[in-house]
Design a protein around this motif. Structure first.
Motif: not given
Length: 276
Positions: A231-245
């Motif tokens: 996988r090329r990229a990872y991102i740390v996200v606070q309280d991600p929504s299903q939309f963002e995921r």
């Protein structure tokens, strides 16, 4: 908070590329007696530009244009963004103790297997943290700075810094120029990404940096399915929504969720887990 197992492997093999955004600088706090200060966020930067332009409420001008267009207008009206960068510089001078007490910066300074760290931030918080932790480092904002040494971490100032204001990427036209990906820093990024994976820290889904970086990463590396880094990229996200995921997944970017109530400590714990 724990990190995906593959991130530990990437780090151990020297194939993890931290990419640090404004949220990391905004996590640094200083001052006391109820007068806590922190580095301005992207939204606060645009709010300041709107105020300088005569708008008491930034929402009034945001209804007419995007953040980048507001900053473009600012640049046109004042023949540059010196006023804005001077304000940033004035408001981003934490004492050494604040940098020392920053959990995320301390963890970044301990990631010895990462010989390269990228940032779109203009400030020098990462460099100061390295210095306070006794780590050899070099800030790289222009081609002349590219003199890699085996025992020195390069901190790539992807959008320039205060020492090179002509290279700062801040307005709509600046972003359009960089989206062509023909400049020295772009060529350096593509080289550094070969057989590495990005770990995005301090970015939100609405951050303008995210959209164009993610799109370019996907388009340029989708044809390299046999890369060892997977996988090329990872991102740390606070309280991600299903939309963002879902939208991150479409870009082949794995979301590492954290609790927004303790986001600074959560990011620090993930970095600690990666190198454990």
């Amino acid at each position: 908070m724990s990190a995906p197992l593959e991130l530990r492997t990437l780090y151990r093999d020297g194939r993890l590329l931290p990419f640090v955004g404004a949220g990391v600088s905004a996590s640094v706090e200083w001052g006391g007696d109820g007068q806590k200060e922190r580095g301005p966020s992207w939204a606060e930067l645009v709010d300041r530009a709107a105020l300088e332009l005569g708008f008491q409420k930034a929402d009034l001008i945001r209804a007419r244009g995007t953040d980048l267009q507001i900053l473009e207008y600012f640049k046109l009206k004042f023949r540059g963004h010196t006023r804005l960068t001077n304000w940033l510089l004035l408001n981003m001078k934490p004492p050494d103790e604040a940098i020392r007490n920053s959990p995320i910066h301390n963890e970044l300074a301990q990631m010895r297997a990462c010989g390269i760290i990228y940032t779109t931030n203009f400030d020098d918080f990462i460099e100061r943290s390295f210095e306070l932790n006794g780590r050899k480092h070099r800030a790289v904002a222009i081609e002349e700075h590219m003199r890699p040494q085996s025992d020195t971490t390069e901190i790539i100032k992807f959008h320039g810094d205060w020492n090179h204001p002509d290279r700062m990427v801040l307005t709509e036209s600046d972003y359009e120029r960089r989206m062509e990906f023909k400049e020295t820093m772009d060529l350096r990024l593509w080289s550094d990404l070969l057989n590495r994976s990005i770990l995005f820290l301090g970015y939100s889904f609405r951050d303008p940096n995210v959209a164009y970086l993610f799109r370019q990463v996907k388009e340029r590396f989708a044809s390299l399915p046999n890369t060892n880094s997977g996988r090329r990229a990872y991102i740390v996200v606070q309280d991600p929504s299903q939309f963002e995921r879902r939208l991150f997944q479409e870009r082949n970017i794995e979301v590492i969720p954290i609790d927004g109530r303790v986001r600074t400590q959560a990011v620090a714990e993930i970095l600690n887990d990666i190198r454990s």
